[in-house]
Design a protein around this motif. Structure first.
Motif, PDB file in Angstrom:
ATOM      1  N   ALA A  72      93.003 109.867  56.581  1.00 20.87           N
ATOM      2  CA  ALA A  72      94.299 110.492  56.864  1.00 20.87           C
ATOM      3  C   ALA A  72      94.153 111.677  57.818  1.00 20.87           C
ATOM      4  O   ALA A  72      94.999 111.879  58.692  1.00 20.87           O
ATOM      5  N   GLU A  73      93.082 112.455  57.688  1.00 20.27           N
ATOM      6  CA  GLU A  73      92.923 113.644  58.546  1.00 20.27           C
ATOM      7  C   GLU A  73      92.661 113.289  60.012  1.00 20.27           C
ATOM      8  O   GLU A  73      92.850 114.126  60.889  1.00 20.27           O
ATOM      9  N   PRO A  93      99.967 103.330  52.216  1.00 21.75           N
ATOM     10  CA  PRO A  93     100.426 104.559  51.558  1.00 21.75           C
ATOM     11  C   PRO A  93      99.413 105.701  51.662  1.00 21.75           C
ATOM     12  O   PRO A  93      99.807 106.867  51.745  1.00 21.75           O
ATOM     13  N   GLU A  94      98.138 105.371  51.697  1.00 23.76           N
ATOM     14  CA  GLU A  94      97.092 106.397  51.781  1.00 23.76           C
ATOM     15  C   GLU A  94      97.085 107.117  53.130  1.00 23.76           C
ATOM     16  O   GLU A  94      96.566 108.228  53.236  1.00 23.76           O
ATOM     17  N   LEU A  95      97.696 106.517  54.150  1.00 26.97           N
ATOM     18  CA  LEU A  95      97.748 107.144  55.478  1.00 26.97           C
ATOM     19  C   LEU A  95      99.086 107.805  55.755  1.00 26.97           C
ATOM     20  O   LEU A  95      99.263 108.438  56.788  1.00 26.97           O
ATOM     21  N   ILE A 100      99.443 114.740  61.091  1.00 27.88           N
ATOM     22  CA  ILE A 100     100.104 114.642  62.397  1.00 27.88           C
ATOM     23  C   ILE A 100     100.913 113.355  62.442  1.00 27.88           C
ATOM     24  O   ILE A 100     100.418 112.282  62.124  1.00 27.88           O
ATOM     25  N   ALA A 101     102.183 113.468  62.842  1.00 24.88           N
ATOM     26  CA  ALA A 101     103.051 112.306  62.961  1.00 24.88           C
ATOM     27  C   ALA A 101     103.962 112.503  64.163  1.00 24.88           C
ATOM     28  O   ALA A 101     104.280 113.631  64.541  1.00 24.88           O
ATOM     29  N   ALA A 119      95.817 105.088  65.267  1.00 26.35           N
ATOM     30  CA  ALA A 119      97.277 105.064  65.242  1.00 26.35           C
ATOM     31  C   ALA A 119      97.772 103.656  65.540  1.00 26.35           C
ATOM     32  O   ALA A 119      97.054 102.835  66.124  1.00 26.35           O
ATOM     33  N   PHE A 120      99.009 103.405  65.143  1.00 27.89           N
ATOM     34  CA  PHE A 120      99.685 102.171  65.527  1.00 27.89           C
ATOM     35  C   PHE A 120     100.348 102.384  66.880  1.00 27.89           C
ATOM     36  O   PHE A 120     101.070 103.369  67.074  1.00 27.89           O
ATOM     37  N   VAL A 121     100.108 101.453  67.809  1.00 23.55           N
ATOM     38  CA  VAL A 121     100.726 101.477  69.135  1.00 23.55           C
ATOM     39  C   VAL A 121     101.248 100.076  69.431  1.00 23.55           C
ATOM     40  O   VAL A 121     100.856  99.113  68.770  1.00 23.55           O
TER      41      VAL A 121
END
Length: 187
Positions: A72-73, A93-95, A100-101, A119-121
């Motif tokens: 997550a960090e 859910p863990e992410l 940062i979002a 990240a999702f792109v």
């Protein structure tokens, strides 16, 4: 999408924003917009919504190569729309507690480049970044599909110009999906 619509209907005026679906719905309802392409329909009585396709997102990273290693960090959470956010929280859910979002593709790509991470792109961005070697696909992370809708006033839903724009975008979404991303493990 914009280039294809301009080629098809060069005299059409276009106002472009990143997913402000709520505002676009209000503008359609008020008569300030004729047609909107959006991720999040807000069903209003005088508006007609039509699902025209999907945009697919892939998780990529310049730090790790497996979903088990994504922390997550070091994760940049994409919040492209409420529906995307809901699907993301269900899948990861863990992410969903990443520090940062962003809902802006350009910002997510810049953050990945400057800070590093995962990240999702969009598939198109993933394909481009994979070609340059800037990232790798995160193995084990399933793609997330975001529905795309066209919205118009019910009185003008059959207007020739609207139908041409919608058909052009449907074809692009279909073509883009079939050619947008080649997974390295399937070449």
């Amino acid at each position: 999408w914009l280039a294809a619509v301009r080629r098809e209907l060069p005299a059409t005026s276009i106002y472009l924003e990143v997913d402000y679906s709520g505002q676009m719905n209000r503008d359609l309802g008020a008569g300030d917009l004729d047609l909107a392409i959006l991720f999040t329909p807000h069903y209003l009585p005088d508006l007609h919504y039509e699902r025209i396709g999907e945009v697919h997102y892939e998780m990529v990273s310049n730090k790790v190569s497996r979903i088990e290693d994504v922390k997550a960090e070091d994760y940049i959470q994409a919040v492209y729309s409420p529906a995307f956010d809901r699907l993301h929280r269900q899948a990861h859910p863990e992410l969903s507690t990443a520090p940062i979002a962003s809902g802006e593709t350009t910002a997510i790509l810049a953050l990945m480049q400057k800070l590093g991470g995962s990240a999702f792109v969009t598939e198109a961005d993933a394909k481009r970044l994979l070609r340059t070697g800037a990232v790798s696909r995160v193995a084990g992370a399933e793609p997330i599909a975001q529905a795309v809708y066209a919205a118009v006033n019910v009185r003008t839903r059959h207007a020739h110009q609207h139908r041409r724009i919608i058909a052009t975008l449907q074809a692009l979404l279909e073509t883009g999906r079939s050619h947008a991303y080649e997974r390295p493990d399937r070449i």
